[in-house]
Scaffold this motif. Structure first.
Motif, short mmCIF file in Angstrom:
data_model
loop_
_atom_site.label_atom_id
_atom_site.label_comp_id
_atom_site.label_asym_id
_atom_site.label_seq_id
_atom_site.Cartn_x
_atom_site.Cartn_y
_atom_site.Cartn_z
N VAL A 166 -33.37 -11.44 5.96
CA VAL A 166 -33.61 -12.55 5.51
C VAL A 166 -34.42 -13.73 4.51
O VAL A 166 -34.16 -14.78 5.70
CB VAL A 166 -32.29 -12.67 4.67
CG1 VAL A 166 -31.94 -14.20 3.42
CG2 VAL A 166 -31.58 -11.76 4.04
N GLY A 167 -35.05 -13.87 3.72
CA GLY A 167 -36.92 -14.79 3.69
C GLY A 167 -35.80 -16.26 4.74
O GLY A 167 -34.52 -16.82 4.24
N PRO A 168 -36.76 -16.71 5.90
CA PRO A 168 -36.06 -18.06 6.39
C PRO A 168 -36.20 -19.00 5.09
O PRO A 168 -35.64 -20.22 5.66
CB PRO A 168 -37.43 -17.78 7.88
CG PRO A 168 -37.47 -16.31 7.86
CD PRO A 168 -37.53 -16.05 6.57
N TRP A 169 -37.11 -18.68 4.40
CA TRP A 169 -37.48 -20.07 3.87
C TRP A 169 -36.60 -20.08 2.20
O TRP A 169 -36.75 -20.96 1.88
CB TRP A 169 -38.63 -19.11 2.74
CG TRP A 169 -38.64 -18.55 1.91
CD1 TRP A 169 -38.31 -18.72 1.12
CD2 TRP A 169 -39.09 -17.29 2.21
NE1 TRP A 169 -38.23 -17.13 0.51
CE2 TRP A 169 -38.90 -16.31 1.13
CE3 TRP A 169 -39.57 -16.83 3.63
CZ2 TRP A 169 -38.72 -15.13 1.30
CZ3 TRP A 169 -39.85 -15.61 3.67
CH2 TRP A 169 -39.61 -14.55 2.52
N LEU A 170 -35.69 -19.02 2.32
CA LEU A 170 -34.24 -19.61 1.54
C LEU A 170 -33.23 -20.19 1.99
O LEU A 170 -33.16 -20.73 3.26
CB LEU A 170 -33.80 -18.04 1.62
CG LEU A 170 -34.81 -16.97 0.38
CD1 LEU A 170 -34.41 -15.54 0.85
CD2 LEU A 170 -35.12 -17.11 -0.77
N LYS A 171 -32.76 -20.64 0.96
CA LYS A 171 -31.53 -22.17 1.10
C LYS A 171 -30.45 -21.91 0.68
O LYS A 171 -29.35 -22.17 1.16
CB LYS A 171 -31.68 -22.87 0.28
CG LYS A 171 -33.55 -24.25 0.69
CD LYS A 171 -33.15 -24.04 1.99
CE LYS A 171 -34.69 -25.00 2.36
NZ LYS A 171 -35.55 -26.32 3.27
N GLU A 172 -30.37 -20.52 -0.16
CA GLU A 172 -29.25 -19.79 -0.74
C GLU A 172 -29.06 -18.60 0.13
O GLU A 172 -29.92 -17.76 0.11
CB GLU A 172 -28.83 -20.16 -1.64
CG GLU A 172 -29.07 -21.17 -2.41
CD GLU A 172 -27.23 -22.01 -2.35
OE1 GLU A 172 -26.44 -21.26 -1.62
OE2 GLU A 172 -27.82 -23.16 -2.34
N PRO A 173 -27.82 -17.52 0.49
CA PRO A 173 -27.14 -16.14 0.80
C PRO A 173 -28.10 -15.60 0.29
O PRO A 173 -28.52 -15.63 -1.44
CB PRO A 173 -26.46 -16.18 0.19
CG PRO A 173 -25.69 -17.77 1.33
CD PRO A 173 -25.96 -18.03 -0.27
N VAL A 174 -28.30 -14.18 0.01
CA VAL A 174 -28.99 -12.64 -0.61
C VAL A 174 -28.05 -11.93 -0.88
O VAL A 174 -27.47 -11.39 0.11
CB VAL A 174 -30.40 -12.69 -0.33
CG1 VAL A 174 -31.08 -11.86 -0.82
CG2 VAL A 174 -31.45 -13.68 -0.25
N ALA A 175 -27.79 -11.33 -2.09
CA ALA A 175 -27.14 -10.08 -2.21
C ALA A 175 -27.68 -9.05 -1.33
O ALA A 175 -28.81 -8.45 -2.10
CB ALA A 175 -26.73 -10.81 -4.23
N LEU A 176 -26.70 -8.21 -1.21
CA LEU A 176 -26.95 -6.48 -0.94
C LEU A 176 -25.92 -6.49 -1.91
O LEU A 176 -24.93 -6.26 -1.93
CB LEU A 176 -25.88 -6.91 0.59
CG LEU A 176 -26.06 -5.47 0.92
CD1 LEU A 176 -27.75 -4.86 0.98
CD2 LEU A 176 -25.37 -5.18 2.37
N ARG A 177 -26.52 -4.96 -2.85
CA ARG A 177 -25.71 -4.32 -4.10
C ARG A 177 -25.90 -3.45 -3.84
O ARG A 177 -26.28 -2.46 -2.50
CB ARG A 177 -27.30 -4.53 -5.32
CG ARG A 177 -26.99 -6.53 -5.17
CD ARG A 177 -28.24 -6.44 -6.94
NE ARG A 177 -27.70 -7.60 -6.48
CZ ARG A 177 -27.25 -8.88 -7.88
NH1 ARG A 177 -25.70 -8.21 -7.88
NH2 ARG A 177 -27.44 -9.77 -7.53
N GLY A 178 -24.80 -2.61 -4.38
CA GLY A 178 -24.57 -1.09 -3.84
C GLY A 178 -25.51 -0.38 -4.88
O GLY A 178 -26.07 0.91 -4.24
#
Length: 203
Positions: free
Chosen positions: A135-147
């Motif tokens: 998950v992008g090290p540049w991101l500040k918020e979690p990323v959704a894992l979707r179905g």
């Protein structure tokens, strides 16, 4: 965090602790934490699948696109200053499966770059064509894992920056991924990952 390990008669070997511990929160179930310390790793002979992204040159040794992403295979891999065992070790990687980007080929050696931008040479026998991503090290918020590969699909987990996963396929917008230790699978927005190129497609 960097830890130096002095070897008599040799320059210090620096071990990389580039990936912080992370937490995976499963929605609709009991929350749990998975601590993951990723030291920098190694991999096998990189028989990476050619990228569909246009504009890449062919590697002088393999004919595969350069740059391209691979993953670490070995439990310990030395990143050297140059393409030979005659060159000193700059970093020691100790987490199999971590994504690396090949930027140059020379004989059986590959110049690689990690998610922190650290570059050096590794033997191609330490690299694998199996794909993985963070998950992008540049991101500040979690990323959704979707179905499903859709913004409207249900969210099964929230993945914090630097969470590592196996990548099974990408369609240019979404990637099918698996977090094997957690036993979780799903789809992640491709633009949120380090280890795949924007618009890259592969199966």
């Amino acid at each position: 965090m960097h830890v130096s390990q002095q070897q008599p008669g040799h320059r210090p070997v620096w071990m990389r602790f580039g990936l912080r511990a992370w937490r995976l929160t499963v929605l609709g179930a009991a929350a749990f934490s998975l601590a993951l310390v990723l030291h920098l790793p190694s991999a096998t002979t990189a028989q990476a699948q050619p990228s569909s992204v246009a504009g890449f040159k062919k590697g002088r040794e393999t004919g595969f696109p350069v740059p391209r992403y691979v993953s670490l295979k070995a439990r310990q891999a030395r990143m050297r200053v140059g393409p030979s065992t005659d060159y000193p070790t700059a970093w020691l990687y100790t987490h199999p499966g971590m994504p690396l980007e090949i930027t140059e080929e020379y004989g059986n050696w590959r110049r690689v770059r990690d998610h922190d931008g650290v570059s050096g040479w590794m033997s191609g026998s330490l690299l694998s064509g199996e794909r993985s991503a963070l998950v992008g090290p540049w991101l500040k918020e979690p990323v959704a894992l979707r179905g499903r590969p859709s913004d409207s699909a249900s969210v099964t987990a929230q993945l914090e920056p630097k969470v590592m996963m196996a990548v099974r396929s990408c369609d240019g917008a979404w990637c099918a991924v698996a977090l094997r230790k957690a036993g979780v699978e799903g789809y992640v927005d491709q633009s949120s990952l380090w280890g795949v190129y924007p618009g890259e497609r592969f199966e």
